[in-house]
Design a protein around this motif. Structure first.
Motif, short mmCIF file in Angstrom:
data_model
loop_
_atom_site.label_atom_id
_atom_site.label_comp_id
_atom_site.label_asym_id
_atom_site.label_seq_id
_atom_site.Cartn_x
_atom_site.Cartn_y
_atom_site.Cartn_z
N ILE A 113 0.74 -0.54 -5.04
CA ILE A 113 0.91 -1.72 -4.08
C ILE A 113 -0.22 -1.66 -2.98
O ILE A 113 -0.96 -2.57 -2.87
CB ILE A 113 2.19 -1.38 -2.97
N ARG A 114 -0.55 -0.17 -2.76
CA ARG A 114 -1.93 -0.19 -1.72
C ARG A 114 -3.11 -0.61 -2.34
O ARG A 114 -3.84 -1.68 -1.77
CB ARG A 114 -2.05 1.48 -1.69
N LEU B 116 0.96 3.72 -4.39
CA LEU B 116 -0.48 3.72 -4.80
C LEU B 116 -0.83 2.29 -5.37
O LEU B 116 -2.01 1.69 -5.09
CB LEU B 116 -0.83 4.81 -5.71
N GLU C 240 8.61 16.69 -0.57
CA GLU C 240 9.71 17.36 -1.50
C GLU C 240 10.11 16.49 -2.31
O GLU C 240 10.38 15.30 -2.34
CB GLU C 240 11.26 17.66 -0.64
N ILE D 81 10.28 12.57 -1.68
CA ILE D 81 10.06 11.25 -2.82
C ILE D 81 10.93 11.71 -4.09
O ILE D 81 11.55 12.72 -4.02
CB ILE D 81 8.78 11.57 -3.23
N GLN E 283 0.78 5.92 4.33
CA GLN E 283 0.26 6.81 3.49
C GLN E 283 1.23 6.93 2.04
O GLN E 283 1.78 8.18 1.74
CB GLN E 283 0.12 8.07 3.91
N LEU E 284 1.69 5.59 1.70
CA LEU E 284 2.56 5.67 0.48
C LEU E 284 1.89 5.80 -0.88
O LEU E 284 0.89 5.45 -1.01
CB LEU E 284 3.36 4.64 0.51
N ILE E 285 2.36 6.86 -1.64
CA ILE E 285 2.10 6.93 -2.89
C ILE E 285 2.97 6.92 -3.88
O ILE E 285 3.25 6.08 -4.59
CB ILE E 285 1.01 8.49 -3.00
N ALA E 286 3.95 7.96 -3.72
CA ALA E 286 4.98 8.31 -4.81
C ALA E 286 6.30 7.28 -4.18
O ALA E 286 6.43 7.56 -2.89
CB ALA E 286 5.27 9.61 -5.05
N LEU E 287 7.01 6.67 -4.87
CA LEU E 287 8.12 6.07 -4.30
C LEU E 287 9.20 6.16 -5.26
O LEU E 287 8.85 6.31 -6.33
CB LEU E 287 7.75 4.35 -4.31
N PRO E 288 10.50 6.08 -4.92
CA PRO E 288 10.99 5.74 -3.62
C PRO E 288 10.74 7.15 -2.42
O PRO E 288 10.49 8.22 -3.21
CB PRO E 288 12.29 5.71 -3.62
N VAL F 284 8.53 -2.14 0.19
CA VAL F 284 7.14 -2.02 0.29
C VAL F 284 6.54 -3.42 -0.49
O VAL F 284 5.50 -3.92 0.02
CB VAL F 284 6.49 -0.82 -0.39
N ASP G 214 7.93 7.00 -9.01
CA ASP G 214 6.80 6.63 -9.70
C ASP G 214 5.71 6.39 -8.68
O ASP G 214 5.92 6.79 -7.30
CB ASP G 214 7.09 5.28 -10.60
N ALA H 150 1.77 0.37 2.95
CA ALA H 150 1.68 1.36 1.99
C ALA H 150 0.56 2.05 2.65
O ALA H 150 0.62 3.40 2.57
CB ALA H 150 1.16 0.62 0.67
N GLN H 151 -0.53 1.40 2.91
CA GLN H 151 -1.75 2.38 3.69
C GLN H 151 -1.28 2.96 4.97
O GLN H 151 -1.71 4.15 5.06
CB GLN H 151 -2.94 1.52 3.79
N PRO I 207 3.31 -5.10 1.87
CA PRO I 207 2.35 -4.02 1.26
C PRO I 207 1.28 -3.41 2.09
O PRO I 207 0.80 -2.50 1.75
CB PRO I 207 1.65 -5.03 0.13
#
Lengths: 105, 575
Positions: free
Chosen positions: B123-124, B121, B111, A88, A69-74, A58, B117, A65-66, A62
């Protein structure tokens, strides 16, 4: 573009793989590295030749990401077979991963 | 990174204006620049609106692009919600000044399979900030993440990291948080945001709700600590500072007429001070509105603007009623010098009234404002609330150098003791119109309870409303006390009669005296005659006596002479 990134990860022989997976990671952070290793070993063990895995950094894209709908990674997204699932974490809890991928034994 | 805010250690805290009416005054400039601030409150308290206004005003007034990260509402919903405020989010987005990102988290789709982490968010947000060069960020409501993700430990650590990351990025961030039980926010976000915390509340008293804003914490800055009422209307949020911090407004020593010459006379002959506040209080039907209408009329005659806020009667009613005492307000409305705004007090809360007044005054720029009557406001607020509203109003009006006249209805018969809404201490002049019930009549007495900074009459005057207008008449102060109305007239008549009678009586007595004097004089004359005759008598006898004596003397001399002649003849012979 994504396809290019995913090149080399293509492990399936058939034209339409049964499992389409996308893994979003953030560079070489410990979580990312673990996640990559974990999914590879799971796929190799359970989905030999029946999957396509796309790994996306990502940091490199970048704007995704939007869109995704990425928030928590991986984050691992199972696109096929339906239903779509989002996993996740570093995928270290193999049981949960298998269950979510529909591979529970 | 578009614009790093350089923070030198000696520089005082920089502030970013929110553009929200009143809020920047309370905080002395706005939110801390380059730092995260928390705005918390219950559902529907106005957190989201406050934040959006912060972002939108930042763009429209200061040209600072902003990012809205919404965890609750979709971009389209947000756009619709604020469209009524005249905010066109779509256009701003098109102009690359605004970035809206809706973060969707659904636990059922996710899940958790190990360590993770919130880099996604970060990065967004980072991407959003960098692509438009944002200086303002709004996170609405980040706590929703707790609903979507299970691992609270990770979340907390990540949110803490997010805030310090935002701080490093130098963006001014506003984070909204839903109020939790026993804490400001459900997840205790206030622990992570240490710079500025704002609380919005919604209080319903007597079925009428009041919105309140309080700055709980503002590190490194002075700020008002009171609860400030605010309201949301078609222009967005307006916060009303309860009082200006200092009592240092300019004052005027100019005087303006009340419109009633005899009343002006009571005020040292010149009337009220300009930009002062005047309270007219009295029991029902004592002519308070008439006094107010006179004042309005006088103002318009001076070619000055006047706003009349009526809480009891409709404009048409006031105009008609005032015509009966030969005051024509319609002509002033036609010339645009007078505006009458009528609203039932219960129409909306006190704050709404206050803001309505604020707005009209700002727009119309009058020299005189009349509120008739303020007591009706008590129906929608408690006494202290009404008082605080009036303090703010007087404050505001005096800053604008506007003269204000309130009328107040007193319920208590003993009106002198009652402090009308407690505003008597706020006003500069207080006129009291009082019922004097005596001798089967109700009459009006008027007097000045106080008038700061000028000599004023201490007399009770009778206040007469005639077809030709208002008049003040001196009451009759007699041995039986203060007389008014027909009793006064009767007394005046009887006094006139008394004077007439007295002069008449006096005349009669004078004449008698004259007569007596004449008699006396006549008597004196006759006595004098008598005396003269007696004197004559006496004189006559004296003369007789003298005459007799003379004759006798002469006779004796003759005799003696005769004897002497003989003797001499003898002597001759002897010789």
């Amino acid at each position: 573009m994504k396809e290019k990134q995913a090149a080399g990860e293509q492990a399936g022989h058939e034209e339409t793989p049964e499992w389409v997976l996308r893994l979003f990671i953030t560079g070489a952070t410990p979580n990312s590295v673990r996640a990559v290793n974990n999914i590879r070993s799971i796929c190799d063990t359970y989905l030999e030749g029946r999957y396509s895995l796309q790994i996306i950094d990502v940091y490199q894209e970048p704007e995704l990401a939007q869109q995704e709908q990425l928030i928590a990674l991986p984050l691992l997204i199972k696109k096929f077979p339906l239903p779509e699932r989002r996993l996740i974490g570093d995928l270290s809890e193999t049981d949960k991963v298998l269950k979510s991928l529909g591979l529970s034994i | 990174m578009a614009r790093p805010t350089k923070k030198s250690p000696v520089q005082p805290l920089q502030k970013t204006p929110t553009g929200i009416m009143g809020f920047d005054e309370i905080t002395g400039g706005g939110l801390p620049t380059g730092r995260p601030s928390l705005i918390c409150g219950e559902a529907g308290a106005g957190k989201t609106l406050f934040s959006i206004e912060f972002i939108v005003k930042g763009i429209t007034q200061w040209g600072e692009p902003g990012v809205i990260m919404a965890f609750e509402e979709k971009a389209e919903d947000l756009e619709t919600n604020v469209a009524s405020l005249g905010f066109d989010l779509k256009k701003l987005q098109k102009d690359k000044l605004l970035w809206i990102d809706h973060v969707h988290v659904d636990r059922s789709e996710i899940e958790e399979t190990g360590e993770y982490d919130l880099d996604g968010l970060f990065i967004r947000l980072g991407y959003a900030i960098d692509s438009i060069g944002a200086k303002r960020v709004m996170l609405d409501t980040i706590e929703n993440l707790f609903g979507g993700l299970k691992n609270e430990g990770i979340l907390r650590a990540e949110i803490r990291r997010l805030f310090s990351w935002l701080k490093n990025k130098g963006v001014t961030t506003l984070i909204t948080g839903e109020k939790g039980e026993g804490s400001l926010t459900r997840q205790g976000l206030e622990e992570y945001v240490s710079d500025c915390v704002i609380l919005l509340q919604h209080r319903v008293v007597k079925q009428i709700s009041t919105r309140l804003l309080r700055v709980i914490k503002y590190r490194g800055s002075l700020h008002g600590t009171n609860e400030y009422p605010f309201l949301i209307d078609e222009d967005g949020i307006s916060v009303l500072p309860v009082t200006s911090l200092l009592l240092n407004k300019d004052i005027s020593s100019k005087r303006i007429s009340s419109g009633i010459p005899t009343l002006d006379e009571m005020f040292d002959g010149k009337g009220f001070f300009r930009s002062s506040s005047v309270l007219v209080s009295g029991t029902a039907g004592t002519g308070k509105t008439s006094i107010a209408a006179y004042f309005a009329d006088a103002t318009c005659r001076r070619k000055e603007r006047c706003i009349y806020f009526a809480f009891e009667e409709s404009p048409q009613q006031i105009i008609r009623n005032m015509q009966s005492i030969s005051i024509d307000l319609q002509q002033h409305i036609d010339t645009g010098l007078l505006q009458i705004h009528a609203a039932r007090p219960t129409l909306y809360g006190l704050e709404m009234h206050l803001v309505a007044i604020h707005k009209t005054v700002k727009k119309f720029k009058p020299r005189v404002v009349i509120l008739d009557p303020i007591t009706n406001l008590v129906t929608i607020g408690s006494m202290p609330e009404v008082k605080s509203m009036l303090i703010r109003l007087i404050d505001f009006l005096q800053e604008e150098a506007i003269t204000v006249m309130f009328t107040a209805l007193t319920f208590n018969k003993d009106a002198t003791v009652q402090t009308d809404e407690g505003v008597s201490s706020l006003v500069d002049a207080w006129i009291l119109v009082k019922d004097i019930e005596w001798n089967g009549e109700r009459n009006r007495g008027i007097y000045i309870m106080k008038s700061r900074g000028m000599k004023h009459s201490n007399q009770v005057r009778e206040f007469v409303i005639t077809d030709n207008g208002l008049e003040l008449v001196d009451v009759y102060l007699g041995p039986e006390g203060v007389l008014t109305g027909s009793a006064r007239e009767a007394q005046q008549l009887s006094e006139a009669t008394g004077i007439e009678l007295r002069t008449h009586a006096l005349n009669r007595k004078d004449r008698e005296l004259d007569r007596k004097r004449l008699v006396l004089e006549a008597k004196i004359a006759s006595l004098r005659e008598e005396f003269e005759s007696v004197q004559d008598e006496l004189n006559k006898s004296f003369q007789d006596e003298d005459l007799k004596k003379e004759i006798m003397e002469r006779n004796r001399e003759q005799l003696t002479k005769n004897r002497n002649t003989r003797n001499s003849a003898d002597d001759k012979t002897k010789q």
